[in-house]
Design a protein around this motif. Sequence first.
Motif, PDB file in Angstrom:
ATOM      1  N   ALA A 176      21.867   9.406   5.266  1.00  0.00           N
ATOM      2  CA  ALA A 176      20.854   9.184   4.233  1.00  0.00           C
ATOM      3  C   ALA A 176      19.470   9.457   4.798  1.00  0.00           C
ATOM      4  CB  ALA A 176      20.934   7.755   3.721  1.00  0.00           C
ATOM      5  N   ILE A 177      18.667  10.148   4.033  1.00  0.00           N
ATOM      6  CA  ILE A 177      17.282  10.406   4.422  1.00  0.00           C
ATOM      7  C   ILE A 177      16.426   9.304   3.805  1.00  0.00           C
ATOM      8  CG2 ILE A 177      15.338  11.996   4.229  1.00  0.00           C
ATOM      9  CD1 ILE A 177      17.420  14.254   3.981  1.00  0.00           C
ATOM     10  N   PRO A 178      15.765   8.520   4.654  1.00  0.00           N
ATOM     11  CA  PRO A 178      14.969   7.418   4.107  1.00  0.00           C
ATOM     12  C   PRO A 178      13.767   7.933   3.320  1.00  0.00           C
ATOM     13  CG  PRO A 178      14.578   7.632   6.451  1.00  0.00           C
ATOM     14  CD  PRO A 178      15.662   8.611   6.087  1.00  0.00           C
ATOM     15  N   LEU A 179      13.447   7.248   2.264  1.00  0.00           N
ATOM     16  CA  LEU A 179      12.277   7.577   1.467  1.00  0.00           C
ATOM     17  C   LEU A 179      11.067   6.962   2.158  1.00  0.00           C
ATOM     18  CD1 LEU A 179      11.111   8.839  -1.070  1.00  0.00           C
ATOM     19  CD2 LEU A 179      11.557   6.705  -2.260  1.00  0.00           C
ATOM     20  N   LEU A 180      10.154   7.797   2.574  1.00  0.00           N
ATOM     21  CA  LEU A 180       8.978   7.340   3.297  1.00  0.00           C
ATOM     22  C   LEU A 180       7.819   7.156   2.328  1.00  0.00           C
ATOM     23  CD1 LEU A 180       9.247   9.768   6.327  1.00  0.00           C
ATOM     24  CD2 LEU A 180       9.965   7.376   6.215  1.00  0.00           C
ATOM     25  N   ASP A 181       7.109   6.069   2.497  1.00  0.00           N
ATOM     26  CA  ASP A 181       5.966   5.757   1.642  1.00  0.00           C
ATOM     27  C   ASP A 181       4.684   6.248   2.299  1.00  0.00           C
ATOM     28  OD1 ASP A 181       4.146   4.715  -0.156  1.00  0.00           O
ATOM     29  OD2 ASP A 181       4.465   2.632   0.444  1.00  0.00           O
ATOM     30  N   PRO A 182       4.011   7.231   1.697  1.00  0.00           N
ATOM     31  CA  PRO A 182       2.777   7.741   2.291  1.00  0.00           C
ATOM     32  C   PRO A 182       1.553   6.854   2.012  1.00  0.00           C
ATOM     33  CG  PRO A 182       3.186   8.883   0.254  1.00  0.00           C
ATOM     34  CD  PRO A 182       4.375   7.956   0.488  1.00  0.00           C
ATOM     35  N   GLN A 183       1.717   5.787   1.248  1.00  0.00           N
ATOM     36  CA  GLN A 183       0.566   5.001   0.805  1.00  0.00           C
ATOM     37  C   GLN A 183      -0.312   4.473   1.942  1.00  0.00           C
ATOM     38  OE1 GLN A 183      -0.107   5.095  -2.543  1.00  0.00           O
ATOM     39  NE2 GLN A 183      -2.091   4.514  -1.714  1.00  0.00           N
ATOM     40  N   PRO A 184       0.254   3.969   3.051  1.00  0.00           N
ATOM     41  CA  PRO A 184      -0.636   3.515   4.131  1.00  0.00           C
ATOM     42  C   PRO A 184      -1.547   4.634   4.658  1.00  0.00           C
ATOM     43  CG  PRO A 184       1.590   2.702   4.492  1.00  0.00           C
ATOM     44  CD  PRO A 184       1.657   3.666   3.349  1.00  0.00           C
TER      45      PRO A 184
ATOM     46  N   LEU B 247      -2.449   7.364   2.884  1.00  0.00           N
ATOM     47  CA  LEU B 247      -3.386   7.684   1.807  1.00  0.00           C
ATOM     48  C   LEU B 247      -4.508   6.651   1.739  1.00  0.00           C
ATOM     49  CD1 LEU B 247      -0.819   8.722  -0.968  1.00  0.00           C
ATOM     50  CD2 LEU B 247      -2.105  10.215   0.587  1.00  0.00           C
ATOM     51  N   ASP B 248      -4.162   5.382   1.943  1.00  0.00           N
ATOM     52  CA  ASP B 248      -5.194   4.327   1.965  1.00  0.00           C
ATOM     53  C   ASP B 248      -6.164   4.537   3.117  1.00  0.00           C
ATOM     54  OD1 ASP B 248      -3.993   3.161  -0.258  1.00  0.00           O
ATOM     55  OD2 ASP B 248      -2.979   1.596   0.906  1.00  0.00           O
ATOM     56  N   LEU B 249      -5.643   4.893   4.290  1.00  0.00           N
ATOM     57  CA  LEU B 249      -6.499   5.150   5.445  1.00  0.00           C
ATOM     58  C   LEU B 249      -7.445   6.309   5.167  1.00  0.00           C
ATOM     59  CD1 LEU B 249      -7.306   4.717   8.431  1.00  0.00           C
ATOM     60  CD2 LEU B 249      -5.478   6.343   9.016  1.00  0.00           C
ATOM     61  N   ILE B 250      -6.927   7.381   4.605  1.00  0.00           N
ATOM     62  CA  ILE B 250      -7.758   8.545   4.284  1.00  0.00           C
ATOM     63  C   ILE B 250      -8.886   8.130   3.346  1.00  0.00           C
ATOM     64  CG2 ILE B 250      -7.768  10.752   3.035  1.00  0.00           C
ATOM     65  CD1 ILE B 250      -4.911  11.208   4.222  1.00  0.00           C
ATOM     66  N   GLU B 251      -8.571   7.326   2.341  1.00  0.00           N
ATOM     67  CA  GLU B 251      -9.591   6.856   1.401  1.00  0.00           C
ATOM     68  C   GLU B 251     -10.624   5.981   2.110  1.00  0.00           C
ATOM     69  OE1 GLU B 251     -10.003   4.131  -2.615  1.00  0.00           O
ATOM     70  OE2 GLU B 251      -8.057   5.008  -2.128  1.00  0.00           O
ATOM     71  N   GLN B 252     -10.154   5.062   2.954  1.00  0.00           N
ATOM     72  CA  GLN B 252     -11.069   4.175   3.686  1.00  0.00           C
ATOM     73  C   GLN B 252     -11.997   4.947   4.605  1.00  0.00           C
ATOM     74  OE1 GLN B 252      -8.503   1.504   5.803  1.00  0.00           O
ATOM     75  NE2 GLN B 252      -7.768   0.494   3.945  1.00  0.00           N
ATOM     76  N   LYS B 253     -11.532   6.051   5.155  1.00  0.00           N
ATOM     77  CA  LYS B 253     -12.318   6.854   6.084  1.00  0.00           C
ATOM     78  C   LYS B 253     -13.199   7.872   5.363  1.00  0.00           C
ATOM     79  CE  LYS B 253     -11.001   6.096  10.329  1.00  0.00           C
ATOM     80  NZ  LYS B 253     -11.973   5.747  11.322  1.00  0.00           N
TER      81      LYS B 253
ATOM     82  N   LEU C 253      -6.588  14.996   8.474  1.00  0.00           N
ATOM     83  CA  LEU C 253      -5.653  14.837   7.361  1.00  0.00           C
ATOM     84  C   LEU C 253      -6.434  14.443   6.121  1.00  0.00           C
ATOM     85  CD1 LEU C 253      -2.824  12.822   9.140  1.00  0.00           C
ATOM     86  CD2 LEU C 253      -2.909  15.280   8.698  1.00  0.00           C
ATOM     87  N   THR C 254      -6.054  15.002   4.994  1.00  0.00           N
ATOM     88  CA  THR C 254      -6.708  14.695   3.733  1.00  0.00           C
ATOM     89  C   THR C 254      -5.694  14.780   2.605  1.00  0.00           C
ATOM     90  OG1 THR C 254      -8.663  15.170   2.371  1.00  0.00           O
ATOM     91  CG2 THR C 254      -7.452  17.071   3.193  1.00  0.00           C
ATOM     92  N   VAL C 255      -6.105  14.331   1.443  1.00  0.00           N
ATOM     93  CA  VAL C 255      -5.270  14.416   0.242  1.00  0.00           C
ATOM     94  C   VAL C 255      -5.503  15.787  -0.380  1.00  0.00           C
ATOM     95  CG1 VAL C 255      -4.845  13.406  -2.032  1.00  0.00           C
ATOM     96  CG2 VAL C 255      -5.463  11.936  -0.107  1.00  0.00           C
ATOM     97  N   PRO C 256      -4.439  16.485  -0.758  1.00  0.00           N
ATOM     98  CA  PRO C 256      -4.615  17.813  -1.356  1.00  0.00           C
ATOM     99  C   PRO C 256      -5.435  17.755  -2.637  1.00  0.00           C
ATOM    100  CG  PRO C 256      -2.299  17.393  -0.878  1.00  0.00           C
ATOM    101  CD  PRO C 256      -3.034  16.105  -0.662  1.00  0.00           C
ATOM    102  N   LYS C 257      -6.228  18.769  -2.812  1.00  0.00           N
ATOM    103  CA  LYS C 257      -6.991  18.909  -4.058  1.00  0.00           C
ATOM    104  C   LYS C 257      -6.054  19.412  -5.137  1.00  0.00           C
ATOM    105  CE  LYS C 257     -10.810  18.043  -1.886  1.00  0.00           C
ATOM    106  NZ  LYS C 257     -10.488  16.907  -1.057  1.00  0.00           N
TER     107      LYS C 257
END
Length: 79
Positions: free
Chosen positions: A6-14, A16-22, A66-70
Amino acid sequence: MSALRAIPLLDPQPVLDLIEQKGGACSFDEAVRVLVQRRFSESAARDALWQFLSDGRIEFTADRQLTVPKSDVPEQTAR
């Protein structure tokens, strides 16, 4: 009969939150540290980041941050 792993589902939220905070971008090492704080091994954290990059959930900037895609959808201009 072989079993599929099984391939675990990874949560990118931490990350994404860091990118926003920075302010919109963070370093790869900063993102690794955030995931290590979430009980990932360093190796698993790096693998997760590469998976997020591969999936398009995050991307590299020109200066390798690292950034969030436009959005790929062009904005409509008023006529």
